[in-house]
Design a protein around this motif. Structure first.
Motif, PDB file in Angstrom:
ATOM      1  N   GLN A 164       0.858  -1.164   0.000  1.00 32.44           N
ATOM      2  CA  GLN A 164       0.000   0.000   0.000  1.00 32.44           C
ATOM      3  C   GLN A 164       0.906   1.228   0.000  1.00 32.44           C
ATOM      4  O   GLN A 164       1.831   1.305   0.802  1.00 32.44           O
ATOM      5  CB  GLN A 164      -0.850  -0.024   1.262  1.00 32.44           C
ATOM      6  N   GLY A 165       0.674   2.157  -0.876  1.00 29.31           N
ATOM      7  CA  GLY A 165       1.556   3.320  -0.950  1.00 29.31           C
ATOM      8  C   GLY A 165       2.582   3.168  -2.044  1.00 29.31           C
ATOM      9  O   GLY A 165       3.314   4.105  -2.360  1.00 29.31           O
ATOM     10  N   ALA A 166       2.672   1.981  -2.643  1.00 32.36           N
ATOM     11  CA  ALA A 166       3.574   1.803  -3.787  1.00 32.36           C
ATOM     12  C   ALA A 166       2.724   1.770  -5.061  1.00 32.36           C
ATOM     13  O   ALA A 166       1.515   1.538  -5.001  1.00 32.36           O
ATOM     14  CB  ALA A 166       4.346   0.505  -3.635  1.00 32.36           C
ATOM     15  N   ILE A 167       3.345   1.993  -6.198  1.00 32.27           N
ATOM     16  CA  ILE A 167       2.592   2.042  -7.458  1.00 32.27           C
ATOM     17  C   ILE A 167       2.699   0.686  -8.168  1.00 32.27           C
ATOM     18  O   ILE A 167       1.706  -0.003  -8.343  1.00 32.27           O
ATOM     19  CB  ILE A 167       3.075   3.204  -8.348  1.00 32.27           C
ATOM     20  N   HIS A 168       3.925   0.315  -8.565  1.00 31.78           N
ATOM     21  CA  HIS A 168       4.124  -1.005  -9.185  1.00 31.78           C
ATOM     22  C   HIS A 168       5.515  -1.498  -8.831  1.00 31.78           C
ATOM     23  O   HIS A 168       6.411  -1.519  -9.671  1.00 31.78           O
ATOM     24  CB  HIS A 168       3.896  -1.017 -10.710  1.00 31.78           C
ATOM     25  N   PRO A 169       5.690  -1.862  -7.548  1.00 31.29           N
ATOM     26  CA  PRO A 169       7.030  -2.178  -7.042  1.00 31.29           C
ATOM     27  C   PRO A 169       7.618  -3.484  -7.579  1.00 31.29           C
ATOM     28  O   PRO A 169       6.906  -4.458  -7.781  1.00 31.29           O
ATOM     29  CB  PRO A 169       6.815  -2.272  -5.533  1.00 31.29           C
ATOM     30  N   LYS A 170       8.935  -3.426  -7.789  1.00 31.88           N
ATOM     31  CA  LYS A 170       9.691  -4.602  -8.232  1.00 31.88           C
ATOM     32  C   LYS A 170      10.931  -4.713  -7.351  1.00 31.88           C
ATOM     33  O   LYS A 170      11.379  -3.709  -6.792  1.00 31.88           O
ATOM     34  CB  LYS A 170      10.188  -4.403  -9.666  1.00 31.88           C
ATOM     35  N   ILE A 171      11.498  -5.907  -7.300  1.00 35.50           N
ATOM     36  CA  ILE A 171      12.685  -6.107  -6.464  1.00 35.50           C
ATOM     37  C   ILE A 171      13.830  -6.675  -7.298  1.00 35.50           C
ATOM     38  O   ILE A 171      13.589  -7.405  -8.267  1.00 35.50           O
ATOM     39  CB  ILE A 171      12.333  -7.002  -5.244  1.00 35.50           C
ATOM     40  N   GLU A 172      15.065  -6.323  -6.911  1.00 29.91           N
ATOM     41  CA  GLU A 172      16.243  -6.734  -7.681  1.00 29.91           C
ATOM     42  C   GLU A 172      17.370  -7.155  -6.744  1.00 29.91           C
ATOM     43  O   GLU A 172      17.548  -6.552  -5.683  1.00 29.91           O
ATOM     44  CB  GLU A 172      16.789  -5.552  -8.482  1.00 29.91           C
ATOM     45  N   ILE A 230      14.243  -2.188  -3.958  1.00 28.77           N
ATOM     46  CA  ILE A 230      12.841  -2.202  -4.382  1.00 28.77           C
ATOM     47  C   ILE A 230      12.659  -0.958  -5.240  1.00 28.77           C
ATOM     48  O   ILE A 230      12.827   0.171  -4.771  1.00 28.77           O
ATOM     49  CB  ILE A 230      11.871  -2.204  -3.166  1.00 28.77           C
ATOM     50  N   LEU A 231      12.365  -1.185  -6.506  1.00 26.08           N
ATOM     51  CA  LEU A 231      12.150  -0.076  -7.430  1.00 26.08           C
ATOM     52  C   LEU A 231      10.671   0.240  -7.481  1.00 26.08           C
ATOM     53  O   LEU A 231       9.833  -0.629  -7.267  1.00 26.08           O
ATOM     54  CB  LEU A 231      12.556  -0.478  -8.849  1.00 26.08           C
ATOM     55  N   ASP A 232      10.373   1.480  -7.810  1.00 24.49           N
ATOM     56  CA  ASP A 232       9.003   1.820  -8.169  1.00 24.49           C
ATOM     57  C   ASP A 232       9.124   2.996  -9.125  1.00 24.49           C
ATOM     58  O   ASP A 232       9.921   3.898  -8.902  1.00 24.49           O
ATOM     59  CB  ASP A 232       8.188   2.206  -6.927  1.00 24.49           C
ATOM     60  N   SER A 233       8.372   2.951 -10.191  1.00 25.52           N
ATOM     61  CA  SER A 233       8.422   4.063 -11.131  1.00 25.52           C
ATOM     62  C   SER A 233       7.156   4.874 -10.949  1.00 25.52           C
ATOM     63  O   SER A 233       6.085   4.314 -10.731  1.00 25.52           O
ATOM     64  CB  SER A 233       8.491   3.518 -12.554  1.00 25.52           C
ATOM     65  N   ARG A 234       7.310   6.161 -11.042  1.00 27.50           N
ATOM     66  CA  ARG A 234       6.124   7.019 -10.938  1.00 27.50           C
ATOM     67  C   ARG A 234       5.455   7.152 -12.311  1.00 27.50           C
ATOM     68  O   ARG A 234       4.494   7.881 -12.483  1.00 27.50           O
ATOM     69  CB  ARG A 234       6.535   8.399 -10.404  1.00 27.50           C
ATOM     70  N   TYR A 235       5.966   6.450 -13.304  1.00 27.76           N
ATOM     71  CA  TYR A 235       5.421   6.579 -14.657  1.00 27.76           C
ATOM     72  C   TYR A 235       4.462   5.440 -14.995  1.00 27.76           C
ATOM     73  O   TYR A 235       4.642   4.303 -14.547  1.00 27.76           O
ATOM     74  CB  TYR A 235       6.558   6.603 -15.677  1.00 27.76           C
ATOM     75  N   THR A 236       3.513   5.762 -15.851  1.00 27.57           N
ATOM     76  CA  THR A 236       2.475   4.837 -16.280  1.00 27.57           C
ATOM     77  C   THR A 236       3.037   3.467 -16.652  1.00 27.57           C
ATOM     78  O   THR A 236       3.940   3.373 -17.497  1.00 27.57           O
ATOM     79  CB  THR A 236       1.737   5.425 -17.512  1.00 27.57           C
ATOM     80  N   ASP A 237       2.536   2.439 -16.023  1.00 27.38           N
ATOM     81  CA  ASP A 237       2.872   1.041 -16.332  1.00 27.38           C
ATOM     82  C   ASP A 237       4.350   0.677 -16.144  1.00 27.38           C
ATOM     83  O   ASP A 237       4.766  -0.394 -16.577  1.00 27.38           O
ATOM     84  CB  ASP A 237       2.480   0.675 -17.783  1.00 27.38           C
ATOM     85  N   PHE A 238       5.154   1.557 -15.508  1.00 24.83           N
ATOM     86  CA  PHE A 238       6.595   1.289 -15.336  1.00 24.83           C
ATOM     87  C   PHE A 238       7.227   0.992 -16.704  1.00 24.83           C
ATOM     88  O   PHE A 238       8.026   0.088 -16.858  1.00 24.83           O
ATOM     89  CB  PHE A 238       6.805   0.093 -14.393  1.00 24.83           C
ATOM     90  N   ALA A 255      17.210  -9.137 -14.214  1.00 20.80           N
ATOM     91  CA  ALA A 255      15.968  -8.374 -14.416  1.00 20.80           C
ATOM     92  C   ALA A 255      15.241  -8.275 -13.074  1.00 20.80           C
ATOM     93  O   ALA A 255      15.486  -9.067 -12.159  1.00 20.80           O
ATOM     94  CB  ALA A 255      15.100  -9.090 -15.445  1.00 20.80           C
ATOM     95  N   ALA A 256      14.349  -7.294 -12.966  1.00 19.63           N
ATOM     96  CA  ALA A 256      13.611  -7.077 -11.722  1.00 19.63           C
ATOM     97  C   ALA A 256      12.398  -8.004 -11.654  1.00 19.63           C
ATOM     98  O   ALA A 256      11.872  -8.429 -12.675  1.00 19.63           O
ATOM     99  CB  ALA A 256      13.156  -5.627 -11.659  1.00 19.63           C
ATOM    100  N   HIS A 257      11.970  -8.291 -10.416  1.00 22.08           N
ATOM    101  CA  HIS A 257      10.840  -9.203 -10.194  1.00 22.08           C
ATOM    102  C   HIS A 257       9.688  -8.425  -9.541  1.00 22.08           C
ATOM    103  O   HIS A 257       9.886  -7.746  -8.532  1.00 22.08           O
ATOM    104  CB  HIS A 257      11.309 -10.351  -9.290  1.00 22.08           C
ATOM    105  N   MET A 258       8.503  -8.528 -10.115  1.00 20.59           N
ATOM    106  CA  MET A 258       7.321  -7.809  -9.615  1.00 20.59           C
ATOM    107  C   MET A 258       6.891  -8.350  -8.252  1.00 20.59           C
ATOM    108  O   MET A 258       6.822  -9.569  -8.073  1.00 20.59           O
ATOM    109  CB  MET A 258       6.208  -8.010 -10.646  1.00 20.59           C
ATOM    110  N   LEU A 259       6.597  -7.473  -7.294  1.00 13.78           N
ATOM    111  CA  LEU A 259       6.212  -7.917  -5.945  1.00 13.78           C
ATOM    112  C   LEU A 259       4.705  -8.097  -5.793  1.00 13.78           C
ATOM    113  O   LEU A 259       3.931  -7.322  -6.360  1.00 13.78           O
ATOM    114  CB  LEU A 259       6.680  -6.882  -4.915  1.00 13.78           C
ATOM    115  N   ARG A 260       4.319  -9.094  -4.995  1.00 10.82           N
ATOM    116  CA  ARG A 260       2.903  -9.309  -4.685  1.00 10.82           C
ATOM    117  C   ARG A 260       2.758  -9.496  -3.182  1.00 10.82           C
ATOM    118  O   ARG A 260       3.673 -10.008  -2.527  1.00 10.82           O
ATOM    119  CB  ARG A 260       2.389 -10.577  -5.375  1.00 10.82           C
TER     120      ARG A 260
END
Ligand code: OOG
Length: 260
Positions: A97-105, A138-146, A235-240
């Motif tokens: 919660q508070g993240a947009i589309h976080p990924k981990i590397e 943990i990356l998160d992009s503020r841009y549409t769809d990362f 490559a980065a892995h999407m978090l769930r």
């Protein structure tokens, strides 16, 4: 582009981050945005965070591996700034919660013990590093769809930086064969990414050499006591929600985080 415009775009990105809301890449409205301007917007964004009481603790390199450059379709290394509020303790929990589309590397991190400036050699970088750690970013992009962003877009967005976690095993870098460390990242016990550490800049310590060159182009140095994330090996892995992620690195133990 005026200093006022840098400020305005930094504010737009910072609000998107705070409200966990996507915005279109800046180059849609500003197609001529150049890298030096993007770093000026990034610096302005960090100033906004410092005004809210955050403290700079280091820098991250990004796009230092072929795997990441291919995943993002971008071709050269970039840096971003790390603050104290981005650090998650080893074994800790992150909230989606508070993240947009976080990924981990999976990454390797260093802590420097003296200032580094300009063109330096691998040996000088090693001399200035007190310790090396296993780390995850943990990356998160503020841009549409990362997606669909250019190098200046990602730089303005603090190189997609969001959170990071450092392992608790700290070793002097000369004790390890830095380019030959096996790195394995598991999610809920299942191996999702693996690479040898030379995937990062050919040798993770060379990320520090590149970082110093990038900083020098802006008249800046790497302060003593900085944490430096050398960039992802894979490559980065999407978090769930419900994921438990564990990275194991030869000689550096393991580090994990849970996602809520
Ligand atoms: C850009 C940042 C990449 C890395 O370690 O390669 C990065 C992105 O993927 O959004 O941090």
């Amino acid at each position: 582009m005026s200093a006022r415009m840098h400020e305005e775009l930094a504010r737009l990105l910072d609000e998107a981050r705070l409200e966990a809301r996507e915005i279109p890449p800046l180059t849609r409205a500003h197609p001529t945005l150049a890298l030096p301007e993007a770093y000026a917007i990034q610096a302005e964004g960090i100033r906004l965070r410092l005004a809210h009481g955050e403290r700079v603790v280091g820098l991250k390199m990004g796009l230092t591996s072929e795997a990441k450059r291919r995943q993002m379709n971008l071709d050269s290394p970039v840096y971003g700034v790390l603050t104290d509020r981005m650090q998650v303790p080893a074994g800790g929990t992150l909230r989606l919660q508070g993240a947009i589309h976080p990924k981990i590397e999976p990454e390797i991190a260093f802590r420097t013990s003296r200032e580094l400036r300009g063109r330096i050699t691998r040996e000088q970088a090693l001399d200035a590093c007190a310790s090396v750690f296993a780390a995850m970013e943990i990356l998160d992009s503020r841009y549409t769809d990362f997606k669909y962003f250019s190098l200046p877009d990602v730089v303005a967005d603090n190189s997609s930086s969001s959170l990071f976690v450092l392992g608790t095993t700290e070793r002097p870098p000369r004790e390890l064969e830095l380019p030959a460390l096996q790195m394995v990242m598991e999610v809920n016990g299942e191996r999702v990414q693996a690479a040898r550490s030379d995937a990062i800049s050919g040798d993770p310590v060379l990320s520090i050499v590149q970082l110093c060159e990038l900083l020098d182009q802006r008249g800046e140095s790497l302060p003593a006591g900085s944490i430096v994330l050398a960039g992802a090996a894979t490559a980065a892995h999407m978090l769930r929600p419900g994921d438990r992620i564990r990275l194991t690195v030869d000689g550096l133990g393991d580090v994990s985080v849970s996602v809520e």
